[in-house]
Design a protein around this motif. Structure first.
Motif, short mmCIF file in Angstrom:
data_model
loop_
_atom_site.label_atom_id
_atom_site.label_comp_id
_atom_site.label_asym_id
_atom_site.label_seq_id
_atom_site.Cartn_x
_atom_site.Cartn_y
_atom_site.Cartn_z
N GLY A 76 -67.46 15.72 -11.26
CA GLY A 76 -68.80 15.16 -11.69
C GLY A 76 -69.93 15.09 -10.64
O GLY A 76 -70.92 14.27 -10.90
N GLU A 133 -72.09 7.39 -16.81
CA GLU A 133 -70.67 7.42 -17.61
C GLU A 133 -69.56 7.45 -16.53
O GLU A 133 -68.63 6.80 -16.91
N ASN A 173 -74.27 8.21 -12.03
CA ASN A 173 -74.04 8.50 -13.32
C ASN A 173 -73.69 7.44 -14.00
O ASN A 173 -72.97 6.87 -13.59
N SER A 207 -68.69 12.57 -25.19
CA SER A 207 -69.64 12.40 -24.21
C SER A 207 -70.05 13.93 -23.52
O SER A 207 -69.24 14.62 -23.04
N HIS A 208 -71.33 14.28 -23.30
CA HIS A 208 -71.80 15.46 -22.85
C HIS A 208 -71.54 15.41 -21.48
O HIS A 208 -71.08 16.51 -20.72
N VAL A 209 -71.19 14.25 -20.64
CA VAL A 209 -71.04 14.23 -19.07
C VAL A 209 -69.43 14.68 -19.17
O VAL A 209 -69.15 15.69 -18.20
N ILE A 222 -75.73 16.38 -16.45
CA ILE A 222 -75.15 15.19 -16.67
C ILE A 222 -76.28 13.80 -16.55
O ILE A 222 -75.92 12.74 -16.40
N SER A 251 -79.83 18.03 -13.53
CA SER A 251 -78.16 18.35 -13.74
C SER A 251 -77.73 18.04 -15.30
O SER A 251 -78.45 17.54 -15.96
N ALA A 310 -69.43 18.49 -19.63
CA ALA A 310 -69.88 19.42 -18.61
C ALA A 310 -68.95 19.08 -17.28
O ALA A 310 -68.95 20.10 -16.62
#
Length: 364
Positions: A119, A143, A141, A315-317, A96, A94, A320
């Protein structure tokens, strides 16, 4: 300090500390013995390690072996680097995933599985998975707390002859770990155990080569002297998590309800249904989260993953999930759990709200 960063690390449980003390090896103690040694003190240390292994394994699926590592990052790297040797058909994961997996996936050119605004990854039937490769999907996850459909992805991966690696660091000891994964990474300090110890669970029948070579410790799977103190602390934390799972879950649910009520002016990032409720990632329009950390300095919270906090990147999460740069800069992560009291939470969130309101008033 009001501590609201349980995703970064958790307070050490007194029971875990108590389990560690006999094996720290102070004067007059035999607890310093190497568990690989064959004399009496060494055998006693080895027994303590194996007891802890059973305690840690009790929270994982049946039909596999726990191998202690220095932490979950090592476990993820071991699983991916060596897993790619026995499953060379490519990899995916994924978008994330934790940096410990995501960096390897990106550097090897793997196609990432996108997530929606909530998410969550798409249904397994819609994802493009490799043939005879490896699929990485975290359970919770770190985050935004979203809970992914790991069992469905494991079934889909196996249908293509691929392995499923699951990072359960944020779910282990809090949620039931689903059957299906071939490799599972866990960490002690996220469940009130000590830092510097984690494990990789390997399903029976998966012939994963060692990552570290040397003395052949950990049944030949992970060389290096095992720390009985760290392992014993991990085992005690796992045992306590099993005993307190229902009570901890009820406590976290109550704290979530309080936090959502007090943060009515904030928007929750990620699904509110498929989520571990000890993680609350929120944003407020116009707030500068970096400045907020300074203004509410008596509260410990984060902007995202502790592993990426020093990079200067957003945040890359959240990216995304489709959040804008402005929205990611206005987002904070709050984490709470077993030792967070309702009073502490109310005071801490009051300080955050006060600082945010002041910031917005002066910006107007």
């Amino acid at each position: 300090m009001y501590y609201l960063d349980y995703q970064a690390t958790t307070p050490l449980a007194p029971e875990a500390l108590g389990a560690m003390l006999p094996w720290l090896g102070g004067p007059g103690s035999e607890g310093y013995a190497n568990p690989a040694s064959q004399y009496r003190a060494g055998r006693a240390a080895s027994v303590a390690v194996e007891l802890a292994r059973e305690q840690v394994a009790a929270l994982l699926p049946a039909g596999g072996q726990v191998h202690f590592t220095s932490g979950a990052t090592e476990a993820l790297n071991w699983a991916l680097i060596r897993g790619a040797e026995i499953a060379p058909g490519g990899a995916t994961g994924s978008a994330i995933e934790h940096h410990g997996a995501l960096q390897w996936l990106e550097e090897t050119g793997a196609d990432l599985i996108p997530v929606g605004a909530d998410g969550l990854v798409p249904p397994a039937a819609e994802a493009v998975l490799p043939e005879g490769g490896i699929v990485a999907l975290m359970l919770v996850n770190n985050e935004v707390g979203t809970i992914q459909p790991v069992a469905d992805y494991a079934e889909a991966a196996h249908a293509k002859g691929s392995l499923l690696l699951c990072d359960t660091v944020q779910g282990y000891g809090r949620l039931a770990i689903p059957d299906g994964p071939d490799l599972i990474a866990i960490s002690a300090h996220k469940i009130h155990g000590p830092k510097g110890i984690g494990a990789l669970w390997v399903r029976d029948g998966v012939r994963l080569p060692p990552l570290l070579l040397g003395g052949g410790q950990e049944h030949g799977m992970r060389s290096g002297t095992v720390s009985p103190a760290l392992v014993a602390g991990f085992g005690a934390a796992a045992r306590l998590a099993a005993e307190r799972r229902e009570a901890d879950a009820a406590h976290v649910a109550r704290l979530w309800d309080i936090a959502v009520e007090l943060l009515a002016d904030w928007t929750i990032n990620g699904s509110t249904l498929r989520r571990y409720r000890g993680n609350l990632n929120v944003r407020r329009e116009g707030v500068n989260a970096v400045r907020l950390m300074s203004d509410a300095r008596d509260v410990a919270f984060s902007l995202g993953s502790a592993c990426g906090s020093g990079s200067g990147k957003t945040s890359h999460v959240l990216r995304a999930m489709g959040l804008t740069e402005r929205e990611t800069h206005a987002s904070i992560r709050l984490g709470f759990g077993r030792y967070t009291t309702e009073e502490e939470l109310r005071i801490a969130l009051g300080l955050i709200n006060e600082a945010a309101t002041s910031q917005l008033r002066f910006a107007a």
